[in-house]
Design a protein around this motif. Sequence first.
Motif, PDB file in Angstrom:
ATOM      1  N   SER A   1       1.100  -1.242  -0.012  1.00 18.42           N
ATOM      2  CA  SER A   1      -0.127  -0.003  -0.034  1.00 18.42           C
ATOM      3  C   SER A   1       0.732   1.163   0.056  1.00 18.42           C
ATOM      4  O   SER A   1       0.486   2.395  -0.245  1.00 18.42           O
ATOM      5  N   GLY A   2       2.264   1.173   0.418  1.00 18.52           N
ATOM      6  CA  GLY A   2       3.174   2.127   0.110  1.00 18.52           C
ATOM      7  C   GLY A   2       3.074   3.211   1.153  1.00 18.52           C
ATOM      8  O   GLY A   2       2.352   3.290   1.933  1.00 18.52           O
ATOM      9  N   THR A   3       4.288   3.924   1.132  1.00 22.78           N
ATOM     10  CA  THR A   3       4.366   5.025   1.875  1.00 22.78           C
ATOM     11  C   THR A   3       5.074   6.205   1.039  1.00 22.78           C
ATOM     12  O   THR A   3       5.310   5.876  -0.115  1.00 22.78           O
ATOM     13  N   GLU A   4       4.933   7.425   1.391  1.00 21.34           N
ATOM     14  CA  GLU A   4       5.609   8.523   0.538  1.00 21.34           C
ATOM     15  C   GLU A   4       6.947   8.302   0.290  1.00 21.34           C
ATOM     16  O   GLU A   4       7.409   8.690  -0.829  1.00 21.34           O
ATOM     17  N   GLU A   5       7.943   7.654   1.454  1.00 20.06           N
ATOM     18  CA  GLU A   5       9.222   7.684   1.113  1.00 20.06           C
ATOM     19  C   GLU A   5       9.445   6.516  -0.134  1.00 20.06           C
ATOM     20  O   GLU A   5      10.293   6.683  -0.773  1.00 20.06           O
ATOM     21  N   LEU A   6       8.715   5.461  -0.042  1.00 21.89           N
ATOM     22  CA  LEU A   6       8.915   4.424  -0.900  1.00 21.89           C
ATOM     23  C   LEU A   6       8.422   4.940  -2.338  1.00 21.89           C
ATOM     24  O   LEU A   6       9.252   4.759  -3.224  1.00 21.89           O
ATOM     25  N   THR A   7       7.726   5.666  -2.454  1.00 21.45           N
ATOM     26  CA  THR A   7       7.072   6.225  -3.831  1.00 21.45           C
ATOM     27  C   THR A   7       8.088   7.289  -4.201  1.00 21.45           C
ATOM     28  O   THR A   7       8.530   7.153  -5.234  1.00 21.45           O
TER      29      THR A   7
END
Length: 496
Positions: free
Chosen positions: A299-305
């Motif tokens: 579902s992700g995080t801002e840092e991963l994106t």
Amino acid sequence: MDGPFLRADPGLGLEAPAAGTRIEHLVGGEATLPRMLADIRTVAANHREPFVYLAGWNCENDLPVPASSGRTDNLGEALRFAAGRGAQIRLLLWAGALDQASLRRFPPPVRKILLDLAARWSPTRAHNLATEALVKKLRSAGDDAWCHIDDAHLFAGSHHQKLLIVGSKERFVAYVGGIEFSTDRLYATDAAGKRIPGAPLFDVTLRVSGPGADSLLRTFTSRWSATVPPPPVPLAPLPVLRGLGAPPSPATGSLTSQVTHTYAPGFPYRAKIQTSARAIASAIRSAKQYFYMEDQYYSGTEELTNAIKDALRADKDVWGVVVIANEASVGDLPDLAYRRRLMLTPLVAAFPGRFYVFERKGDDGTNTGRTAYVHSKLTIVDDVTAVVGSVNSSYRSWTHDTEVMLTVHDPRGAGPVNPPDWRPIRGLRAEIWRRHLGAPAATLGDPALLRRWWLDVWIRARAAHVAPSAVFVPAKPAFGPLSDWVWTNFLDPRVP
């Protein structure tokens, strides 16, 4: 600093990268769990002062595990065997319960939603309490066995580390990854005969020796010492635990390694620790050719994106592939489809032909068949770096819960493309892609050749055990006006 490693920070429990680590990759519970039990029994039978240290989210001590003899074994019997030969047994398990005092602060409609969701944890709690009872029985018989059920975490949090370290003063090995003693790693149905969608789960664990195992051992012992209430419960007086000046275990392999963590502030350390998130992002940004990820939720995080964007923008020849659990098999996280699309749809649209997201298909080709549920927490970059452990690609795992990851890097480079001369990380990647793509062995060693295979599967010109994720098919939030609150505060809680 060689590889995508982080700078050492003793205040965050972050050790410097260490050379000389060896890994053995194990795909699936059928490969991993018998090996774990064999190591426990072998060390206890053949070495002085053996020990078994285990940290788990779910621990079924009576899970029947097929053994090489054709019989079945289980963790409980292996622990009894080890304890009977003088092994020191230490287990750290999650309590699997919702904080009732905090829960009462919420209005009844919200409380009902949270209780319904928390009910999904009840089997985990029962399994871990049963394992605690087994260990207490060993201790009452005079064995050196202790189990701590840890309920000290943030609201709606969990202790999610999956570690096994087994050995003696002479030698020890560590296991880190997504596999633990859980029914869904071996069987398609639970004890009551109810079918488990996507099971046995697709999962990956590393068996580690050398300095990397030292660091994983220190992860366990540090958390044990910081978590278990007084009076202190002793741990084995191993040389690698005597301080930073102690000599490391002898080099057993060619890889450089670093262990990272997630700990919420105060549980159990004063500062928040989010080094695993940084390690994953650093690995992705180091890509010169490709990056590959597997994940349960994604579902992700801002840092991963941002890390994905940075890697793909830095070099137009870099490409990425993600394989995730099939949405039809994931029944344990409501709202996942909607949240995945919030992260993934813009990324796939922004990098056409360079960023692909696939869902695993079962071995039978269905969305709920065997291995359709990917449980791995894995990043591989350029066949030279791998990050493996318990961390999902979500705010919960990156900031909120208790997690551990191992980064391994081959300073010699990716190595030969032809088997059997693959170096360890290329061998890990090739084994996984073989299972997903069904590509012939002659092509598996070269990621550049297989980029076309991934494209063909994406445009549905080739059949495989993965299929394009439905990121462009709209999905609605699961809880209406409460969806954002439930997601951010309960299903995927975060620490700034």
